[in-house]
Design a protein around this motif. Structure first.
Motif, PDB file in Angstrom:
ATOM      1  N   HIS A 222       1.157  -1.097  -0.131  1.00  0.00           N
ATOM      2  CA  HIS A 222      -0.069   0.056   0.024  1.00  0.00           C
ATOM      3  C   HIS A 222       1.011   1.258   0.150  1.00  0.00           C
ATOM      4  O   HIS A 222       0.843   2.206  -0.857  1.00  0.00           O
ATOM      5  N   GLU A 223       1.860   1.196   0.964  1.00  0.00           N
ATOM      6  CA  GLU A 223       2.609   2.456   1.141  1.00  0.00           C
ATOM      7  C   GLU A 223       3.509   2.628  -0.280  1.00  0.00           C
ATOM      8  O   GLU A 223       3.747   3.949  -0.973  1.00  0.00           O
ATOM      9  N   GLN A 224       4.108   1.692  -0.948  1.00  0.00           N
ATOM     10  CA  GLN A 224       4.922   1.501  -2.048  1.00  0.00           C
ATOM     11  C   GLN A 224       4.004   2.353  -3.080  1.00  0.00           C
ATOM     12  O   GLN A 224       4.464   2.985  -4.246  1.00  0.00           O
ATOM     13  N   LYS A 226       1.375   4.191  -2.826  1.00  0.00           N
ATOM     14  CA  LYS A 226       1.155   5.528  -2.507  1.00  0.00           C
ATOM     15  C   LYS A 226       2.499   6.444  -2.933  1.00  0.00           C
ATOM     16  O   LYS A 226       2.221   7.524  -3.470  1.00  0.00           O
ATOM     17  N   ARG A 227       3.605   5.998  -2.685  1.00  0.00           N
ATOM     18  CA  ARG A 227       4.766   6.588  -2.966  1.00  0.00           C
ATOM     19  C   ARG A 227       5.031   6.801  -4.635  1.00  0.00           C
ATOM     20  O   ARG A 227       5.473   7.634  -4.910  1.00  0.00           O
TER      21      ARG A 227
END
Length: 242
Positions: A222-224, A226-227
């Motif tokens: 998820h964070e990857q 988003k980045r």
């Protein structure tokens, strides 16, 4: 090392690149293929270019599934990508809060870097925006059109124009050195495009393609995502494509 063949919109290039080491560790496969304007990638598949997996807009994946080129049951949403403005890293950011601000920003630029205005998601949208603002003819000579958003952003980074501006998908801006995300398009001109992945019916490595899709959409990434510029839901004021 064996390779998984991919045909993908340029919007997913940065995310796929960031997941490639994990994919290699998991499967022993590298990732090879093309990234570019979604229309061109879809046509490559139609012409028989080898591909195990495609990552394109939801609308195009639906068409390819109807054409029996993609297995419908394998299609999965990766995330939404907004079309946004870009400037060189050292330049001041350009913010367009409304139609007047966007029109002024485009008219103030002496070079406008965009992807293919006939085959790429962002390029087609930019052409519509210029018509909507009533400045298409006025800025036509300033347009710098390239095959993909990534190429357009690389050229923007190297530009010696006085006040260049770029417009393409946010993921391509984020993944290109020398440029930075300057801001979203204002209400009434915004675009958030859903990108989806699917396994082709002619896939040589369907299991590995499934494992890449699982990496692309997994909760652990998820964070990857988003980045890299992917969103799970449209932000306020944005609209998803029809």
């Amino acid at each position: 090392m064996k390779s998984l063949n991919i045909l993908s919109g340029g919007a997913a290039h940065g995310l796929v690149a960031s997941l490639t080491p994990a994919f290699k560790d998991l499967t022993g496969f590298d990732i090879a293929g093309d990234f570019g304007a979604v229309g061109i990638m879809a046509d490559k598949l139609r012409r028989g270019s080898p591909a195990d997996i495609v990552i394109l807009t939801a609308a195009l994946l639906a068409e390819l599934a109807e054409e029996k080129l993609v297995v419908a049951a394998t299609i999965a949403d990766v995330g939404l990508v907004e079309t946004a403005l870009a400037v060189r890293t050292a330049d001041p950011e350009v913010t367009a809060r409304d139609a007047a601000g966007l029109r002024a920003a485009l008219l103030a630029s002496d070079a406008i870097f965009v992807p293919d205005t006939k085959a790429s998601t962002a390029g087609i949208h930019v052409a519509k925006v210029l018509q909507q603002l009533g400045i298409a003819e006025e800025v036509a000579a300033r347009l710098r059109i390239f095959p993909s958003g990534a190429t357009a952003m690389s050229e923007l980074a190297a530009s010696d124009a006085r006040r260049p501006l770029g417009c393409t998908q946010s993921t391509e801006i984020i993944s290109t050195k020398g440029v930075k995300l300057s801001g979203a398009l204002p209400t009434g001109f915004e675009l958030a495009t859903m990108y989806t992945a699917g396994i082709t019916t002619a896939a040589s490595h369907p299991q590995q393609a499934r494992e890449l899709i699982d990496l692309l959409i997994g909760a652990g990434q998820h964070e990857q995502r988003k980045r890299a510029g992917f969103m799970s839901e449209p932000q306020p004021g944005q609209r998803a494509p029809t």
